[in-house]
Design an enzyme around this catalytic site. Sequence first.
Site, PDB file in Angstrom:
ATOM      1  CE  LYS A 259      39.565  42.325  45.561  1.00 21.75           C
ATOM      2  NZ  LYS A 259      40.053  42.088  44.197  1.00 21.75           N
TER       3      LYS A 259
ATOM      4  CD  GLN B 226      41.391  44.000  41.327  1.00 20.63           C
ATOM      5  OE1 GLN B 226      41.523  43.649  42.504  1.00 20.63           O
ATOM      6  NE2 GLN B 226      40.273  43.784  40.648  1.00 20.63           N
TER       7      GLN B 226
ATOM      8  CG  ASP C  38      41.898  36.289  42.632  1.00 24.45           C
ATOM      9  OD1 ASP C  38      40.889  36.420  43.343  1.00 24.45           O
ATOM     10  OD2 ASP C  38      42.415  37.218  41.986  1.00 24.45           O
TER      11      ASP C  38
END
Length: 296
Positions: A54, A98, A121
């Site tokens: 990422k 994460q 997200d």
Amino acid sequence: MTAQIIDGKAFAATVRAKVAAHVAGLLASHGIIPGLAVVLVGEDPASQVYVRSKGKMTVEVGMASFEHRLTASTSEADLMALIDDLNKDDTVHGILVQLPLPGHLNANLVINAIDPAKDVDGFHILNVGLLGTGQKSMVPCTPLGSLMLLRDHLGPLAGLEAVVIGRSNIVGKPMAQLLLNDSCTVTLCHSRTRDLPRVVRRADIVVAAVGRAGMVTGDWIKPGATVIDVGINRVAEGGKTRLVGDCDFASCAAVAGAITPVPGGVGPMTIACLLANTVTACCRANGLAEPEGLTP
Ligand code: NAD
């Protein structure tokens, strides 16, 4: 019949190129650099790989990448303090924590502490509610990427029968919402669904997000259906591990009209959509026009 292969890797490259072009424009016209902060707690090997890629791709499209690596024993208070700092930091437009988090940390509490406008997200309850009511929101990356592939392949989705297998908050539920917002007739299946093959057989669109290698076989697929295989499963083969999806590729591809491969299907779209969400969040934060084609 042999299915057309939906090349997610190539499509993801076009999404990243669009993001990069918009990022360049933001810098040239407004002196703004979108920034993405990724928080990793602990040493989970798969998460470390995801976070590294990422960060690399964020920099490749011209955005700023901020990585925060915390030890597995980090307290909830310390993690919340970091999120508070990132919420207040004007150079950070997207925040991603994460998952999974170590067991002593409450993921819901942590995610809901993120400023919803920076929740790239799309897991914050406000964004979930906005998506569920058909309003502008941050949309979870994997379902967004899957939707982009479906629209690109099929055009308008209105009226199509869509069957989503898996009801997670990360993939299955938001995928169902997106398809519903595109006027599909949506069935959301899960581990307790009765006679799953019969339900899947009526689908024009099948989205498999279960986490069981090769569970969906060709005899479940209506001839000509479009199959989106979200699953990423590691299987041992001759002393090596290989990635496979939730769909048995050979038998499904023999019946379907089109299918995403694993790897090279949905996977690359997920990171591309994370970058897309970050540039979108940056534009919204600055009251600027959003890039076209990167949101539902
Ligand atoms: P999850 O474990 O949270 O959810 C799995 C879902 O599958 C559950 O809702 C469960 O009810 C359902 N399920 C389990 N067994 C079933 C069965 N026998 N029949 C029908 N339904 C069943 O998983 P998740 O986070 O949604 O991920 C699903 C898969 O997608 C995993 O393989 C994961 O690695 C993969 N994934 C891929 C990406 C990507 O970028 N491509 C992103 C996220 C997840």
